[in-house]
Scaffold this motif. Structure first.
Motif, PDB file in Angstrom:
ATOM      1  N   MET A   1       9.432   9.942  -5.568  1.00 21.23           N
ATOM      2  CA  MET A   1       9.754   9.591  -4.194  1.00 21.23           C
ATOM      3  C   MET A   1       8.580   9.870  -3.263  1.00 21.23           C
ATOM      4  SD  MET A   1      12.504   8.126  -4.282  1.00 21.23           S
ATOM      5  CE  MET A   1      12.959   7.917  -2.560  1.00 21.23           C
ATOM      6  N   ARG A   2       7.876  10.965  -3.539  1.00 21.34           N
ATOM      7  CA  ARG A   2       6.703  11.293  -2.713  1.00 21.34           C
ATOM      8  C   ARG A   2       5.674  10.185  -2.835  1.00 21.34           C
ATOM      9  NH1 ARG A   2       4.841  16.596  -4.716  1.00 21.34           N
ATOM     10  NH2 ARG A   2       7.052  16.966  -4.854  1.00 21.34           N
ATOM     11  N   LYS A   3       5.426   9.749  -4.065  1.00 23.66           N
ATOM     12  CA  LYS A   3       4.475   8.658  -4.304  1.00 23.66           C
ATOM     13  C   LYS A   3       4.917   7.391  -3.581  1.00 23.66           C
ATOM     14  CE  LYS A   3       1.837   8.558  -8.596  1.00 23.66           C
ATOM     15  NZ  LYS A   3       1.978   8.257 -10.035  1.00 23.66           N
ATOM     16  N   ALA A   4       6.197   7.083  -3.716  1.00 20.47           N
ATOM     17  CA  ALA A   4       6.720   5.858  -3.109  1.00 20.47           C
ATOM     18  C   ALA A   4       6.593   5.913  -1.583  1.00 20.47           C
ATOM     19  CB  ALA A   4       8.185   5.673  -3.510  1.00 20.47           C
ATOM     20  N   ASN A   5       6.869   7.056  -1.008  1.00 22.26           N
ATOM     21  CA  ASN A   5       6.768   7.200   0.434  1.00 22.26           C
ATOM     22  C   ASN A   5       5.334   7.041   0.916  1.00 22.26           C
ATOM     23  OD1 ASN A   5       9.439   7.556   1.070  1.00 22.26           O
ATOM     24  ND2 ASN A   5       9.392   9.774   0.712  1.00 22.26           N
TER      25      ASN A   5
ATOM     26  N   ASN B   1       4.216   4.205   3.482  1.00 18.65           N
ATOM     27  CA  ASN B   1       3.655   4.545   4.781  1.00 18.65           C
ATOM     28  C   ASN B   1       2.250   3.970   4.982  1.00 18.65           C
ATOM     29  OD1 ASN B   1       5.922   5.950   5.514  1.00 18.65           O
ATOM     30  ND2 ASN B   1       5.201   7.876   4.649  1.00 18.65           N
ATOM     31  N   LYS B   2       1.587   3.723   3.862  1.00 15.56           N
ATOM     32  CA  LYS B   2       0.234   3.162   3.947  1.00 15.56           C
ATOM     33  C   LYS B   2       0.245   1.758   4.525  1.00 15.56           C
ATOM     34  CE  LYS B   2      -2.689   5.127   0.454  1.00 15.56           C
ATOM     35  NZ  LYS B   2      -3.044   4.902  -0.952  1.00 15.56           N
ATOM     36  N   SER B   3       1.168   0.937   4.073  1.00 14.42           N
ATOM     37  CA  SER B   3       1.133  -0.477   4.422  1.00 14.42           C
ATOM     38  C   SER B   3       1.956  -0.787   5.669  1.00 14.42           C
ATOM     39  CB  SER B   3       1.638  -1.324   3.269  1.00 14.42           C
ATOM     40  OG  SER B   3       2.906  -0.861   2.867  1.00 14.42           O
TER      41      SER B   3
END
Ligand SMILES: [Zn+2]
Length: 83
Positions: free
Chosen positions: A73-77, A81-83
């Protein structure tokens, strides 16, 4: 030559060169003329039983692997948030 391309067909059974949905042959054929990713999406829309089973399996896995789930989930967030 990749094992999944006998006779140069991506899927000899369906006699097609690419996935019917995404038009690529990057992933191996899975079923119904689709790659694993497209089949998963198709099932998500069309196969309620499969969806229910997958969701319960995912929930069980999440329960057994809370740390792994948090990392995912951390990776996905981060990505979101980047894009
Ligand atoms: Zn596909």
């Amino acid at each position: 030559m990749p094992r999944y391309k006998p006779n140069n067909y991506w899927s000899p059974k369906y006699r097609i060169m690419t996935c019917l949905v995404c038009w690529t042959n990057e992933r191996p054929h899975n079923a119904k003329g689709m790659c694993s990713r497209c089949l998963g999406r198709w099932r998500w829309k069309n196969d309620e039983k499969w969806k229910a089973r997958t969701m319960s399996l995912t929930a069980a896995w999440r329960k057994n692997n809370p740390d792994k789930w948090k990392a995912i989930m951390r990776k996905a967030n981060k990505k979101f948030n980047k894009s």
